[in-house]
Write an enzyme that holds these catalytic residues in place. Structure first.
Site, PDB file in Angstrom:
ATOM      1  N   TYR A 231       0.825  -1.211   0.000  1.00 36.74           N
ATOM      2  CA  TYR A 231       0.000   0.000   0.000  1.00 36.74           C
ATOM      3  C   TYR A 231       0.864   1.269   0.000  1.00 36.74           C
ATOM      4  O   TYR A 231       1.820   1.385   0.781  1.00 36.74           O
ATOM      5  CB  TYR A 231      -0.920   0.040   1.229  1.00 36.74           C
TER       6      TYR A 231
ATOM      7  N   GLY B 115      -5.064   5.761  -0.020  1.00 34.49           N
ATOM      8  CA  GLY B 115      -6.401   5.724   0.534  1.00 34.49           C
ATOM      9  C   GLY B 115      -7.342   4.881  -0.294  1.00 34.49           C
ATOM     10  O   GLY B 115      -7.069   3.720  -0.633  1.00 34.49           O
TER      11      GLY B 115
END
Length: 523
Positions: free
Chosen positions: A60, A67
């Site tokens: 991520y 997000g």
């Protein structure tokens, strides 16, 4: 430039609130720890991240969007610049700048979190943050924008962009472009590698820095509020029964005992307080010394240990919570080279900070309410045991402390408005990725503002109590601790013989509090 005090070593562990204050306000010098284990963890975390990326694993914020955009994968050639993208869309804060000491505290805490060795940044990133502190370069950070969920994204972005040579800073007393400040300080902008932009913005370090300073200041304000109570007790000639050690022992609460101990020290040797044990029950005594008149003083004098003791206990609990957060790895993802895992998790969520500071706000407003009651007692001749109305010798023509009471009421009303818990006002945001948010930054900001209001309220009450003591008979009858405090206030603030503007008196007392020039009692 940093001052000549002892250098503080940043290692990810053992950083105290006092050290945060030393760096934020006294500009103590900071360095990354030279302990081999600290450097090993930082380097190993970085190396493991790079190996993981080479294996093609999805991480991520490294090779995905941010997000709610996590579902979009990025090509390898865009990964480094992707980290700079953070400082394009998150630099959007609003409002007046945060105080410089709050920003410096946040920078220190970010460096400490990265030094823990779970953020996979290179050593120069940490050292660049520390150099901002040592060279006296403070980013201009707008006050509003964080929801305290993925950490303090927007204020942290305003800080982090300075490392890239963007934005504005405070430097040598002026607000200037960061490029000018870096040039004058002999520093160069840095270039980010994968994950480093995310690591700079993703964490709880702004809310924790602001909260740590507020809690530190509250540590000095609480004993001064106690001194306001004991000075008021002496001014109205109340009883010292509520502070006896036996009373506290049978209640069991350590905060109550600590507060009572402080009050006993402040009152030691007082000739103003009434000792009920040396008074007879006979009704033929003068009105001022009759026992029944002294038995039941109002609660703001009689319940000080029970009412303010909980705040003393809370100070210690909240300090423990904030220092845990100060020394935490609080970003996402976390890279652990020892167990060979990249954790996608939520240490950036500011729930602990929000809960502690929301609780502390209750204690702050309780202190404000207490001061308000003391002020009302002192200025009202129906309750102050023979002192003139509004504490002035010629009431009627002179209004004395009437305006001071109005100002205090305004301050306490503002504190009450801010005292509500922030964390309960969560709203979903950011593509419903952040569907619950901590609002810990809001808790910290309101705690900071309440601390400023309480400081002024304490200054007003101290000046008022000293006026009452002079009208009662002067400092010679005061307890030992109260006398020291009285003399300190009187060194800057004169007795009010007739009406005068008192804004400078408040400012003088506030400056003494803020600069720690008053003898603050401790248990």
């Amino acid at each position: 430039m940093a001052n000549g005090s002892a250098t503080i070593k940043v290692s990810g562990d053992g950083l105290t609130i006092e050290q945060v204050v030393a760096v934020a306000r006294a500009r103590a010098r900071v360095e990354l720890s030279d302990e081999p284990e600290v450097r090993r963890r930082i380097l190993a975390s970085r190396r493991f991240l790079e190996q993981t990326i080479e294996r093609g694993e999805v991480i991520y914020g490294v090779n995905t969007g941010f997000g709610g955009n996590v579902r979009f994968l990025l090509p390898k050639e865009e990964l480094a610049e992707h980290q700079e993208d953070i400082f394009r869309f998150l630099v959007c804060g609003t409002g007046p700048p945060l105080p410089e000491d709050a920003v410096r505290a946040a920078i220190l805490l970010r460096a400490n979190a990265l030094a823990k060795g779970y953020s996979a940044v290179r050593v120069p990133i940490i050292e660049s943050l520390l150099e901002l502190l040592n060279r006296g370069i403070t980013p201009v950070v707008p006050r509003h924008g964080s929801v305290g969920a993925s950490g303090d994204l927007i204020p942290s972005a305003h800080i982090g962009q300075v490392l890239l040579g963007r934005g504005e800073v405070f430097y040598n007393g002026a607000r200037i472009p960061v490029a000018d400040a870096l040039q004058r300080a002999g520093l160069e902008p840095i270039t980010l590698a994968v994950k480093e932009g995310l690591a700079l913005v993703n964490g709880t370090t702004v809310m924790t820095g602001v909260g740590a300073l507020a809690l530190h200041d509250g540590k000095d304000l609480l004993p001064l509020v106690l001194a306001c109570a004991t000075l008021s007790l002496e001014a109205v000639r109340g009883s010292d029964d509520p502070f006896h050690d036996t009373v506290q022992k049978v209640k069991h609460h350590p905060g109550q005992s600590a507060v009572a101990s402080i009050c006993r020290d402040l009152l030691e040797g007082s000739r103003y307080v009434r000792n009920l044990h040396n008074m007879r029950l006979g009704k033929d005594q003068p009105q001022e010394t009759r026992r029944e008149d002294a038995i039941q003083t109002c609660y703001s004098l009689r319940c000080v240990p029970q009412g303010l003791g909980p705040a003393w206990e809370a100070l210690r609990e909240h300090r423990l919570c904030l220092e845990r957060e100060i020394n935490s790895a609080n970003d996402n993802p976390l890279v652990d080279p020892d167990d060979g895992h990249v954790y996608h998790t939520g240490n950036f969520y500011g729930g602990h900070v929000a809960r502690a500071l929301d609780s502390w706000k209750i204690d702050l407003v309780t202190m404000g309410n207490w001061l308000h009651s003391l002020m009302a007692l002192l200025v009202d001749d129906r309750f102050n045991n023979g002192l003139p109305p509004n504490l002035v010798r010629n009431p009627g023509r002179s209004s004395g402390f009437k305006g001071m009471q109005l100002c205090l009421t305004s301050l306490v009303s503002a504190m009450r408005h801010l005292a509500g818990p922030s964390m309960i006002h969560s709203l979903a945001t950011e593509q419903y990725n952040q569907d619950v948010v901590s609002l810990g930054y809001h808790s910290a900001l309101t705690a900071m503002e309440m601390t400023e209001l309480l400081r002024d309220a304490t200054a007003i009450t101290l000046v008022t109590a000293c006026q009452a003591i002079d009208l009662r008979g002067g400092k010679d009858g005061l307890g030992a601790g109260d006398r020291k405090l009285y003399e300190a206030i009187r060194s800057r603030v004169a007795f009010l013989e007739q009406d005068r503007p008192m804004d400078r008196d408040i400012a003088a007392a506030r400056e003494m509090i803020q600069s720690r020039l008053l003898p603050v009692p401790q248990p």
